[in-house]
Design a protein around this motif. Structure first.
Motif, PDB file in Angstrom:
ATOM      1  N   HIS A  15       0.842  -1.181   0.000  1.00 30.41           N
ATOM      2  CA  HIS A  15       0.000   0.000   0.000  1.00 30.41           C
ATOM      3  C   HIS A  15       0.884   1.239   0.000  1.00 30.41           C
ATOM      4  N   VAL A  16       0.552   2.188  -0.871  1.00 29.84           N
ATOM      5  CA  VAL A  16       1.234   3.475  -0.964  1.00 29.84           C
ATOM      6  C   VAL A  16       0.136   4.514  -0.816  1.00 29.84           C
ATOM      7  N   LEU A  17       0.243   5.376   0.203  1.00 35.00           N
ATOM      8  CA  LEU A  17      -0.824   6.309   0.467  1.00 35.00           C
ATOM      9  C   LEU A  17      -0.311   7.591   1.104  1.00 35.00           C
ATOM     10  N   ASP A  36      13.804  -3.932 -18.122  1.00 37.53           N
ATOM     11  CA  ASP A  36      14.506  -4.478 -16.959  1.00 37.53           C
ATOM     12  C   ASP A  36      13.550  -5.061 -15.918  1.00 37.53           C
ATOM     13  N   PHE A  37      12.241  -4.961 -16.151  1.00 34.51           N
ATOM     14  CA  PHE A  37      11.251  -5.382 -15.171  1.00 34.51           C
ATOM     15  C   PHE A  37      10.205  -6.270 -15.821  1.00 34.51           C
ATOM     16  N   ASP A  38       9.451  -7.008 -14.969  1.00 32.51           N
ATOM     17  CA  ASP A  38       8.396  -7.900 -15.448  1.00 32.51           C
ATOM     18  C   ASP A  38       7.058  -7.182 -15.586  1.00 32.51           C
ATOM     19  N   HIS A  39       6.794  -6.235 -14.692  1.00 29.03           N
ATOM     20  CA  HIS A  39       5.484  -5.589 -14.633  1.00 29.03           C
ATOM     21  C   HIS A  39       5.693  -4.141 -14.200  1.00 29.03           C
ATOM     22  N   VAL A  40       5.123  -3.194 -14.942  1.00 27.94           N
ATOM     23  CA  VAL A  40       5.318  -1.769 -14.646  1.00 27.94           C
ATOM     24  C   VAL A  40       3.983  -1.047 -14.798  1.00 27.94           C
ATOM     25  N   VAL A  41       3.583  -0.322 -13.748  1.00 28.19           N
ATOM     26  CA  VAL A  41       2.341   0.454 -13.781  1.00 28.19           C
ATOM     27  C   VAL A  41       2.584   1.849 -13.215  1.00 28.19           C
ATOM     28  N   GLU A  42       1.728   2.795 -13.610  1.00 19.47           N
ATOM     29  CA  GLU A  42       1.770   4.153 -13.076  1.00 19.47           C
ATOM     30  C   GLU A  42       0.379   4.544 -12.615  1.00 19.47           C
ATOM     31  N   ALA A  43       0.321   5.360 -11.560  1.00 15.79           N
ATOM     32  CA  ALA A  43      -0.944   5.892 -11.069  1.00 15.79           C
ATOM     33  C   ALA A  43      -0.681   7.220 -10.379  1.00 15.79           C
ATOM     34  N   SER A  44      -1.743   8.006 -10.236  1.00 20.39           N
ATOM     35  CA  SER A  44      -1.645   9.292  -9.553  1.00 20.39           C
ATOM     36  C   SER A  44      -2.075   9.135  -8.098  1.00 20.39           C
ATOM     37  N   LEU A  45      -1.453   9.930  -7.243  1.00 17.50           N
ATOM     38  CA  LEU A  45      -1.729   9.916  -5.814  1.00 17.50           C
ATOM     39  C   LEU A  45      -1.732  11.354  -5.327  1.00 17.50           C
ATOM     40  N   ASN A  46      -2.794  11.760  -4.646  1.00 17.94           N
ATOM     41  CA  ASN A  46      -2.859  13.111  -4.107  1.00 17.94           C
ATOM     42  C   ASN A  46      -2.293  13.110  -2.696  1.00 17.94           C
ATOM     43  N   LEU A  47      -1.122  13.674  -2.524  1.00 22.28           N
ATOM     44  CA  LEU A  47      -0.459  13.726  -1.222  1.00 22.28           C
ATOM     45  C   LEU A  47      -0.787  15.053  -0.541  1.00 22.28           C
ATOM     46  N   ALA A  48      -1.999  15.172  -0.065  1.00 24.60           N
ATOM     47  CA  ALA A  48      -2.442  16.415   0.565  1.00 24.60           C
ATOM     48  C   ALA A  48      -1.585  16.763   1.775  1.00 24.60           C
ATOM     49  N   SER A  49      -1.132  15.768   2.525  1.00 22.76           N
ATOM     50  CA  SER A  49      -0.341  16.025   3.731  1.00 22.76           C
ATOM     51  C   SER A  49       1.136  16.254   3.446  1.00 22.76           C
ATOM     52  N   GLY A  50       1.596  15.889   2.247  1.00 25.94           N
ATOM     53  CA  GLY A  50       3.021  15.979   1.960  1.00 25.94           C
ATOM     54  C   GLY A  50       3.822  14.843   2.583  1.00 25.94           C
ATOM     55  N   ARG A  51       3.157  13.758   2.974  1.00 26.95           N
ATOM     56  CA  ARG A  51       3.827  12.573   3.509  1.00 26.95           C
ATOM     57  C   ARG A  51       3.281  11.345   2.801  1.00 26.95           C
ATOM     58  N   ASP A  59       0.635  -4.836   7.538  1.00 23.94           N
ATOM     59  CA  ASP A  59       1.574  -4.162   8.437  1.00 23.94           C
ATOM     60  C   ASP A  59       0.830  -3.214   9.364  1.00 23.94           C
ATOM     61  N   TYR A  60       1.451  -2.886  10.484  1.00 21.96           N
ATOM     62  CA  TYR A  60       0.895  -1.964  11.456  1.00 21.96           C
ATOM     63  C   TYR A  60       1.171  -0.540  10.988  1.00 21.96           C
ATOM     64  N   GLY A  61       0.121   0.217  10.674  1.00 22.81           N
ATOM     65  CA  GLY A  61       0.224   1.550  10.095  1.00 22.81           C
ATOM     66  C   GLY A  61       1.185   2.498  10.790  1.00 22.81           C
ATOM     67  N   PRO A  62       1.128   2.645  12.121  1.00 23.20           N
ATOM     68  CA  PRO A  62       2.036   3.596  12.778  1.00 23.20           C
ATOM     69  C   PRO A  62       3.516   3.263  12.612  1.00 23.20           C
ATOM     70  N   ASP A  63       3.844   2.006  12.306  1.00 24.31           N
ATOM     71  CA  ASP A  63       5.247   1.612  12.124  1.00 24.31           C
ATOM     72  C   ASP A  63       5.698   1.663  10.664  1.00 24.31           C
ATOM     73  N   ALA A  64       4.817   2.039   9.758  1.00 24.20           N
ATOM     74  CA  ALA A  64       5.123   2.030   8.319  1.00 24.20           C
ATOM     75  C   ALA A  64       6.161   3.090   7.965  1.00 24.20           C
ATOM     76  N   ALA A  65       6.863   2.850   6.860  1.00 23.56           N
ATOM     77  CA  ALA A  65       7.839   3.816   6.347  1.00 23.56           C
ATOM     78  C   ALA A  65       7.099   5.057   5.851  1.00 23.56           C
ATOM     79  N   ARG A  66       7.640   6.231   6.188  1.00 24.63           N
ATOM     80  CA  ARG A  66       7.039   7.509   5.793  1.00 24.63           C
ATOM     81  C   ARG A  66       8.097   8.375   5.136  1.00 24.63           C
ATOM     82  N   PHE A  67       7.662   9.111   4.102  1.00 23.03           N
ATOM     83  CA  PHE A  67       8.580   9.935   3.334  1.00 23.03           C
ATOM     84  C   PHE A  67       7.981  11.314   3.119  1.00 23.03           C
ATOM     85  N   ASP A  68       8.758  12.350   3.389  1.00 28.77           N
ATOM     86  CA  ASP A  68       8.331  13.714   3.090  1.00 28.77           C
ATOM     87  C   ASP A  68       8.359  13.913   1.585  1.00 28.77           C
ATOM     88  N   MET A  69       7.265  14.433   1.052  1.00 25.54           N
ATOM     89  CA  MET A  69       7.111  14.632  -0.388  1.00 25.54           C
ATOM     90  C   MET A  69       6.448  15.989  -0.597  1.00 25.54           C
TER      91      MET A  69
END
Length: 126
Positions: A15-17, A36-51, A59-69
């Motif tokens: 999950h990417v959100l 170089d890959f078997d499967h490639v897709v693209e999609a749009s994501l609205n990162l209103a929070s910038g994270r 996986d447990y949400g609070p422990d998930a990897a987070r990235f500033d964007m």
């Protein structure tokens, strides 16, 4: 920015959100390296929070990897390889790198666009 994550992708999902380490944040659309890959897709994501949050299906949400964007619309390209080996692992080598799927996420600011399948992998008959 770039990172490697080890996720338990049960149900063959990640999950990417948006959220109120290293992933490629690009200034524009990347070159096509789908050979170089078997499967490639693209999609749009609205990162209103910038994270952006990346996690396995159970996986447990609070422990998930987070990235500033940058806040706003972002395009995400997901490239997957080693799918056949991961789908049909060698029972003697289970959980070895040779039997694991690799997923690369690339992101860049872009206006909303419909999802796009750049390359589709079809599993061989079992």
């Amino acid at each position: 920015m770039a990172t490697n994550l080890e996720l338990f992708a049960d149900y063959f999902q990640i999950h990417v959100l948006d959220d109120v380490s290293e992933i490629d944040l690009l200034t524009g659309r990347p070159d096509d390296d789908s050979d170089d890959f078997d499967h490639v897709v693209e999609a749009s994501l609205n990162l209103a929070s910038g994270r952006m949050v990346v996690l396995g299906c159970t996986d447990y949400g609070p422990d998930a990897a987070r990235f500033d964007m940058p806040a706003g619309w972002t395009r995400v390209r997901t490239s997957r390889r080693n799918l056949e080996a991961a789908a049909f692992p060698d029972p003697d080598c289970e959980d070895e790198p040779e039997d694991m799927e690799e997923i690369r996420l690339q992101t860049w600011p872009a206006p909303y666009a419909l999802p796009d399948i750049i390359k589709r992998w079809t599993p061989p008959d079992a």
